[in-house]
Every structure is written in structure tokens, then in C-alpha cells.
Design a protein around this motif. Structure first.
Motif, PDB file in Angstrom:
ATOM      1  N   SER A  44       0.814  -1.214   0.000  1.00 33.27           N
ATOM      2  CA  SER A  44       0.000   0.000   0.000  1.00 33.27           C
ATOM      3  C   SER A  44       0.850   1.267   0.000  1.00 33.27           C
ATOM      4  O   SER A  44       0.344   2.342  -0.323  1.00 33.27           O
ATOM      5  N   ALA A  45       2.134   1.154   0.334  1.00 31.85           N
ATOM      6  CA  ALA A  45       3.028   2.318   0.312  1.00 31.85           C
ATOM      7  C   ALA A  45       4.470   1.840   0.420  1.00 31.85           C
ATOM      8  O   ALA A  45       4.741   0.791   1.000  1.00 31.85           O
ATOM      9  N   ILE A  46       5.376   2.618  -0.153  1.00 26.69           N
ATOM     10  CA  ILE A  46       6.813   2.436   0.056  1.00 26.69           C
ATOM     11  C   ILE A  46       7.340   3.814   0.404  1.00 26.69           C
ATOM     12  O   ILE A  46       7.596   4.640  -0.472  1.00 26.69           O
ATOM     13  N   GLU A  53      13.162  13.436  -4.376  1.00 25.49           N
ATOM     14  CA  GLU A  53      12.556  14.423  -5.275  1.00 25.49           C
ATOM     15  C   GLU A  53      11.241  14.954  -4.730  1.00 25.49           C
ATOM     16  O   GLU A  53      10.291  15.169  -5.478  1.00 25.49           O
ATOM     17  N   GLY A  54      11.170  15.115  -3.412  1.00 22.91           N
ATOM     18  CA  GLY A  54       9.981  15.658  -2.775  1.00 22.91           C
ATOM     19  C   GLY A  54       8.917  14.623  -2.444  1.00 22.91           C
ATOM     20  O   GLY A  54       7.892  14.958  -1.873  1.00 22.91           O
ATOM     21  N   PHE A  55       9.137  13.362  -2.793  1.00 20.06           N
ATOM     22  CA  PHE A  55       8.155  12.300  -2.536  1.00 20.06           C
ATOM     23  C   PHE A  55       8.566  11.522  -1.292  1.00 20.06           C
ATOM     24  O   PHE A  55       9.692  11.047  -1.197  1.00 20.06           O
ATOM     25  N   ASP A  56       7.615  11.357  -0.359  1.00 27.34           N
ATOM     26  CA  ASP A  56       7.896  10.492   0.791  1.00 27.34           C
ATOM     27  C   ASP A  56       7.307   9.105   0.583  1.00 27.34           C
ATOM     28  O   ASP A  56       7.660   8.161   1.272  1.00 27.34           O
ATOM     29  N   ASP A  57       6.417   8.936  -0.400  1.00 24.04           N
ATOM     30  CA  ASP A  57       5.903   7.626  -0.788  1.00 24.04           C
ATOM     31  C   ASP A  57       6.260   7.432  -2.252  1.00 24.04           C
ATOM     32  O   ASP A  57       5.750   8.138  -3.129  1.00 24.04           O
ATOM     33  N   ILE A  58       7.162   6.483  -2.517  1.00 27.01           N
ATOM     34  CA  ILE A  58       7.644   6.307  -3.890  1.00 27.01           C
ATOM     35  C   ILE A  58       6.876   5.221  -4.657  1.00 27.01           C
ATOM     36  O   ILE A  58       7.207   4.943  -5.804  1.00 27.01           O
ATOM     37  N   LEU A  59       5.845   4.643  -4.047  1.00 26.50           N
ATOM     38  CA  LEU A  59       5.054   3.632  -4.753  1.00 26.50           C
ATOM     39  C   LEU A  59       4.454   4.193  -6.047  1.00 26.50           C
ATOM     40  O   LEU A  59       4.532   3.531  -7.084  1.00 26.50           O
ATOM     41  N   PRO A  60       3.892   5.410  -6.040  1.00 25.84           N
ATOM     42  CA  PRO A  60       3.384   5.946  -7.314  1.00 25.84           C
ATOM     43  C   PRO A  60       4.492   6.133  -8.357  1.00 25.84           C
ATOM     44  O   PRO A  60       4.249   5.977  -9.560  1.00 25.84           O
ATOM     45  N   LEU A  61       5.721   6.436  -7.897  1.00 30.94           N
ATOM     46  CA  LEU A  61       6.834   6.585  -8.843  1.00 30.94           C
ATOM     47  C   LEU A  61       7.176   5.253  -9.505  1.00 30.94           C
ATOM     48  O   LEU A  61       7.470   5.202 -10.699  1.00 30.94           O
ATOM     49  N   CYS A  70       1.468  -3.060 -11.250  1.00 28.75           N
ATOM     50  CA  CYS A  70       1.786  -4.376 -10.712  1.00 28.75           C
ATOM     51  C   CYS A  70       2.048  -4.352  -9.208  1.00 28.75           C
ATOM     52  O   CYS A  70       1.533  -5.195  -8.478  1.00 28.75           O
ATOM     53  N   LEU A  71       2.832  -3.400  -8.729  1.00 31.03           N
ATOM     54  CA  LEU A  71       3.179  -3.382  -7.305  1.00 31.03           C
ATOM     55  C   LEU A  71       1.962  -3.240  -6.402  1.00 31.03           C
ATOM     56  O   LEU A  71       1.960  -3.753  -5.287  1.00 31.03           O
ATOM     57  N   TYR A 159      13.695   3.041   4.333  1.00 34.18           N
ATOM     58  CA  TYR A 159      12.520   2.634   3.579  1.00 34.18           C
ATOM     59  C   TYR A 159      11.536   1.960   4.521  1.00 34.18           C
ATOM     60  O   TYR A 159      11.945   1.215   5.428  1.00 34.18           O
ATOM     61  N   ILE A 160      10.253   2.199   4.305  1.00 32.45           N
ATOM     62  CA  ILE A 160       9.193   1.496   5.033  1.00 32.45           C
ATOM     63  C   ILE A 160       8.166   1.035   4.005  1.00 32.45           C
ATOM     64  O   ILE A 160       7.495   1.854   3.370  1.00 32.45           O
ATOM     65  N   MET A 161       8.084  -0.291   3.832  1.00 34.69           N
ATOM     66  CA  MET A 161       7.085  -0.845   2.928  1.00 34.69           C
ATOM     67  C   MET A 161       5.872  -1.221   3.771  1.00 34.69           C
ATOM     68  O   MET A 161       5.973  -2.004   4.720  1.00 34.69           O
ATOM     69  N   GLU A 162       4.745  -0.626   3.440  1.00 30.46           N
ATOM     70  CA  GLU A 162       3.507  -0.900   4.156  1.00 30.46           C
ATOM     71  C   GLU A 162       2.721  -1.950   3.383  1.00 30.46           C
ATOM     72  O   GLU A 162       2.469  -1.807   2.190  1.00 30.46           O
ATOM     73  N   LEU A 163       2.357  -3.007   4.111  1.00 30.04           N
ATOM     74  CA  LEU A 163       1.590  -4.101   3.529  1.00 30.04           C
ATOM     75  C   LEU A 163       0.225  -4.155   4.203  1.00 30.04           C
ATOM     76  O   LEU A 163       0.142  -4.283   5.424  1.00 30.04           O
ATOM     77  N   LYS A 164      -0.809  -4.053   3.394  1.00 29.83           N
ATOM     78  CA  LYS A 164      -2.172  -4.064   3.926  1.00 29.83           C
ATOM     79  C   LYS A 164      -2.723  -5.489   3.862  1.00 29.83           C
ATOM     80  O   LYS A 164      -2.734  -6.115   2.805  1.00 29.83           O
ATOM     81  N   ARG A 165      -3.177  -5.978   5.015  1.00 27.87           N
ATOM     82  CA  ARG A 165      -3.726  -7.334   5.076  1.00 27.87           C
ATOM     83  C   ARG A 165      -5.075  -7.379   4.372  1.00 27.87           C
ATOM     84  O   ARG A 165      -5.910  -6.492   4.518  1.00 27.87           O
ATOM     85  N   LEU A 166      -5.267  -8.434   3.601  1.00 33.69           N
ATOM     86  CA  LEU A 166      -6.535  -8.622   2.888  1.00 33.69           C
ATOM     87  C   LEU A 166      -7.526  -9.381   3.746  1.00 33.69           C
ATOM     88  O   LEU A 166      -7.196 -10.140   4.584  1.00 33.69           O
TER      89      LEU A 166
END
Length: 166
Positions: A44-46, A53-61, A70-71, A159-166
Motif C-alpha cells: 500500500s506504500a513504500i 525528489e519531494g516524494f515520501d511515498d515512492i510507490l506511485p513513482l 503491478c506493485l 525505507y518502510i514498505m507498508e503491507l495491507k492485510r486482505l
């Protein structure tokens, strides 16, 4: 008459305390706090610190660079036997090895939790240790890497990868 007033005043003071101490047995809603790794998750986030480059969550990048979602579409399953599996949604079919590069997790990885340290071993035997925290069943994996800026100055990137439980 003063005795009646005194008793009434004591009753007025005592009643809120008396009713306030009442509680229901076993009927309160309890929020589950699942601290187990086992389960199915979506990224859900990285998050990064310092920002890139001003981004604190790079998942959209990543999605922009890969040209697909895919991610965020992939499901990562941590099995109770210490293995990890991933599904293969259509958005990942052209992504190749970039997914394991971005997450450190491939479909043949193994996991082991020791205290708050989650170690993931990929199919090549490369181990990555994460600080794992749990919040409402969701999981956060934190790690640091050495990085460098344009001038060649090195620094620690968190880095903090956030994983959302399904």
C-alpha cells in the motif's frame, strides 16, 4: 431538614460514581491485534526518509516508471510454513524482475520472524532483514540502505514498505 439535604447531596455525588463504575461483561467490542506474519497482503506504500525528489511515498513513482500497477495489484502471501508466494496479475506480466527488485520479495522467498526482525531469503539465497511492526493486522517492513546524492555524498536512506492485510 439539614440531614435530608446532606443525604440528597451525598446521593447526587455518589450516583455518577456508582453508575460510572458499572461495566458490561464480555460485550465490549475488542479490536483484534493480529501480530502474525501469516496472511495475504497488498503493497500500500513504500515510504522513504529522506524524501526522494519531494516524494515520501515512492510507490506511485514505481508505477510510473514500470508503466503498470503491478506493485499495487500483486498479492503477497506469507504461508505458515515459512514460504512466500505471489500471484501473477495481468499487470505484472510485462514487469519481469523489477517487482522483486522493488520489494525484495519474489515468489520463491522464505521468511522467518525472530522478535521484531523479519528475515526474507529470496530464491538466490540473498537475505534481507526488516524491522517488522504490526498495526491492526497490517505490517510495516523497515530497512536502511546506503545511498548517494548527485555530488557523491553518501547517506542512509530509510525505507518502510507498508503491507495491507486482505
Amino acid at each position: 431538614m439539614n440531614t435530608v439535604r446532606l443525604l440528597a447531596l451525598m446521593l447526587v455525588i455518589a450516583l455518577p460514581m456508582w453508575f460510572g463504575s458499572c461495566k458490561k461483561d464480555g460485550t465490549e467490542a475488542v479490536m483484534p491485534t493480529n501480530t502474525s506474519v501469516e496472511g495475504n497482503y497488498k503493497v500500500s506504500a513504500i515510504k522513504v526518509d529522506p524524501k526522494i525528489e519531494g516524494f515520501d511515498d515512492i510507490l506511485p513513482l514505481y508505477s510510473l516508471l514500470l508503466g503498470n500497477t503491478c506493485l499495487t495489484d500483486i498479492t503477497i502471501s506469507f504461508k505458515s510454513n515459512g514460504t512466500i508466494t505471489t500471484d501473477y496479475p495481468p499487470s505484472c506480466q510485462s514487469a519481469g524482475d523489477d517487482i522483486s527488485d522493488a520489494t525484495g520479495i519474489d515468489s520463491d522467498s522464505k521468511w522467518a520472524l525472530n522478535g521484531s526482525k523479519l528475515t526474507i531469503t529470496d530464491e538466490n539465497g540473498t537475505q534481507t532483514a526488516y524491522d517488522a511492526t504490526f498495526n491492526g493486522g497490517n505490517m510495516q517492513l523497515k530497512w536502511q540502505e546506503d545511498d548517494g546524492d548527485a555530488s557523491g555524498k553518501t547517506f542512509k536512506q530509510t525505507y518502510i514498505m507498508e503491507l495491507k492485510r486482505l
